[in-house]
Design an enzyme around this catalytic site. Structure first.
Site, PDB file in Angstrom:
ATOM      1  NE  ARG A  98      -3.906   0.664   1.790  1.00 51.19           N
ATOM      2  CZ  ARG A  98      -5.163   0.807   2.226  1.00 51.19           C
ATOM      3  NH1 ARG A  98      -5.421   1.594   3.241  1.00 51.19           N
ATOM      4  NH2 ARG A  98      -6.157   0.181   1.639  1.00 51.19           N
ATOM      5  CG  ASP A 151     -13.434   6.477  -1.765  1.00 49.68           C
ATOM      6  OD1 ASP A 151     -13.467   6.385  -0.521  1.00 49.68           O
ATOM      7  OD2 ASP A 151     -12.373   6.396  -2.427  1.00 49.68           O
ATOM      8  NE  ARG A 161     -10.406  -5.129  -0.215  1.00 48.72           N
ATOM      9  CZ  ARG A 161      -9.647  -4.143   0.275  1.00 48.72           C
ATOM     10  NH1 ARG A 161     -10.234  -3.038   0.706  1.00 48.72           N
ATOM     11  NH2 ARG A 161      -8.331  -4.245   0.304  1.00 48.72           N
TER      12      ARG A 161
HETATM   13  N1   CP Z   1     -11.395   0.028   1.822  1.00 44.86           N
HETATM   14  C1   CP Z   1     -10.148  -0.050   2.326  1.00 44.86           C
HETATM   15  O1   CP Z   1      -9.189  -0.316   1.607  1.00 44.86           O
HETATM   16  O2   CP Z   1     -10.055   0.155   3.663  1.00 44.86           O
HETATM   17  P1   CP Z   1      -8.713   0.389   4.487  1.00 44.86           P
HETATM   18  O3   CP Z   1      -8.117   1.682   4.028  1.00 44.86           O
HETATM   19  O4   CP Z   1      -9.162   0.417   5.907  1.00 44.86           O
HETATM   20  O5   CP Z   1      -7.776  -0.763   4.220  1.00 44.86           O
HETATM   21  N1  NVA Z   2      -9.791   6.827  -1.995  1.00 45.00           N
HETATM   22  C1  NVA Z   2      -9.499   6.390  -0.648  1.00 45.00           C
HETATM   23  C2  NVA Z   2      -9.751   4.929  -0.498  1.00 45.00           C
HETATM   24  C3  NVA Z   2      -9.514   4.359   0.872  1.00 45.00           C
HETATM   25  C4  NVA Z   2      -9.745   2.890   0.929  1.00 45.00           C
HETATM   26  C5  NVA Z   2      -8.055   6.721  -0.314  1.00 45.00           C
HETATM   27  O1  NVA Z   2      -7.177   6.505  -1.159  1.00 45.00           O
HETATM   28  O2  NVA Z   2      -7.793   7.201   0.786  1.00 45.00           O
END
Ligand code: CP
Ligand code: NVA
Length: 306
Positions: free
Chosen positions: A101, A223, A291
């Site tokens: 991430r 979102d 998920r």
């Molecule tokens: N939706 C999602 O990816 O949630 P997190 O940021 O909590 O992992």
């Molecule tokens: N668009 C949001 C999604 C979080 C799961 C972000 O990148 O913060």
């Protein structure tokens, strides 16, 4: 050759179908799969916070008989303490897969190029493929079919929106995006997904207002307005996106029984009202649960013995 999950674009419609079919089996018979990744380990390198992605990958891996190691931003300090390539090559000697991430999408691509083990994109500023797979799986589970159904995304044309465009186009689900000018999804993603949708006989349409976009929707999705890394823009974005809130008024344009979706975390009173996200048609926690099931299927496909 090792395989990665960097973008939904790299998956064929048949591969998505296969992942969904395995997801269904995993949901029905969890114990049957409790040793398939025994002896395997994944490393989770997270440069941003997470609830769902981290927990669902760690628990999912455990349920498959495997192990996982979480590496926080301060531990790896990607590209600062050590180069991306050196991290990738070192971890390739210890573990069987990496979930990453990060901010810049290029970091995921560079990691995948340098690693000799599968790399899974756990969210970049550009895309969130695991989320989109779980979302389309959830729509299929709830509506029983995708063909002829329409998912409408309102709000920021961000990472989640980009991945949903590819996923809907590949899986044959119509998608409308309602986003203000300047905040619409990546132009290239939009063009490519429109092309891909032709093959699956789905339609992809872009609107610059929410009401028109929501017309005839079977699913309304939103979102956050300010994604991770955009915190400084939060106040400005509240004004820009005001007319794109998922609320009871917008729901009037949707089909009866329209599902409500949000990848979470959600900000009630901003991109979605509490009344809508907590309504009986909201499936946000089914999305969150799926998920884990979808990612277990992805882990088996990428890390499992052939
Ligand atoms: N939706 C999602 O990816 O949630 P997190 O940021 O909590 O992992
Ligand atoms: N668009 C949001 C999604 C979080 C799961 C972000 O990148 O913060």
């Amino acid at each position: 050759m090792k395989k990665d999950l960097i973008s939904i674009k790299d998956l064929s419609s048949a591969q998505i179908e296969n992942i969904f079919s395995l997801t269904g089996q995993l949901k029905k018979n969890r114990l049957k799969f409790n040793k398939v990744l025994s002896g395997k380990t994944i490393a989770l390198i997270f440069q941003k916070p997470s609830n769902r992605t981290r927990v669902s990958f760690q628990v999912g891996m455990y349920q498959l008989g495997g192990n996982s190691i979480y590496l926080s931003p301060s531990e790896i300090n990607l590209g600062v303490r050590e180069s991306i390539s050196d991290v990738a090559k070192t971890l390739s000697r210890y573990v069987d897969g990496i979930v990453l991430r990060t901010f810049e999408h290029k970091t995921v691509v560079d990691m995948a190029n340098a690693a000799s083990i599968p790399v899974i994109n756990g969210l970049s500023d550009f895309s969130h493929p695991c989320q989109a797979l779980a979302d389309v799986y959830t729509v299929k589970e709830k509506l029983k079919k995708l063909k002829g159904k329409t998912l409408v995304y309102v709000g920021d044309g961000n990472n989640v929106c980009n991945s949903l465009l590819f996923a809907c186009a590949k899986a044959g689900l119509n998608m409308n995006v309602g986003a203000p000018k300047g905040y619409q999804p990546d132009k290239k993603v939009l063009e490519e997904s429109i092309k891909l949708a032709q093959a699956s006989k789905a339609s992809i349409k872009l609107f610059d207002n929410a009401i028109d976009a929501a017309e005839g929707s079977d699913v309304l999705y939103t979102d956050v307005w300010a994604s991770m890394g955009q915190e400084k823009e939060t106040e400005a974005r509240k004004k820009i996106f005001k007319e794109f809130q998922l609320n009871a008024k917008l729901l009037k344009s949707a089909n009866k029984g329209c599902l409500i979706m949000h990848c979470l975390p959600a900000h009630r009173g901003e991109e979605i009202t509490a009344e809508v996200i907590d309504s009986k048609n909201s499936v946000v926690f089914d999305q969150a649960e799926n998920r884990m099931h979808v990612q277990k299927a992805v882990l088996i496909k990428l890390l499992g013995d052939k």
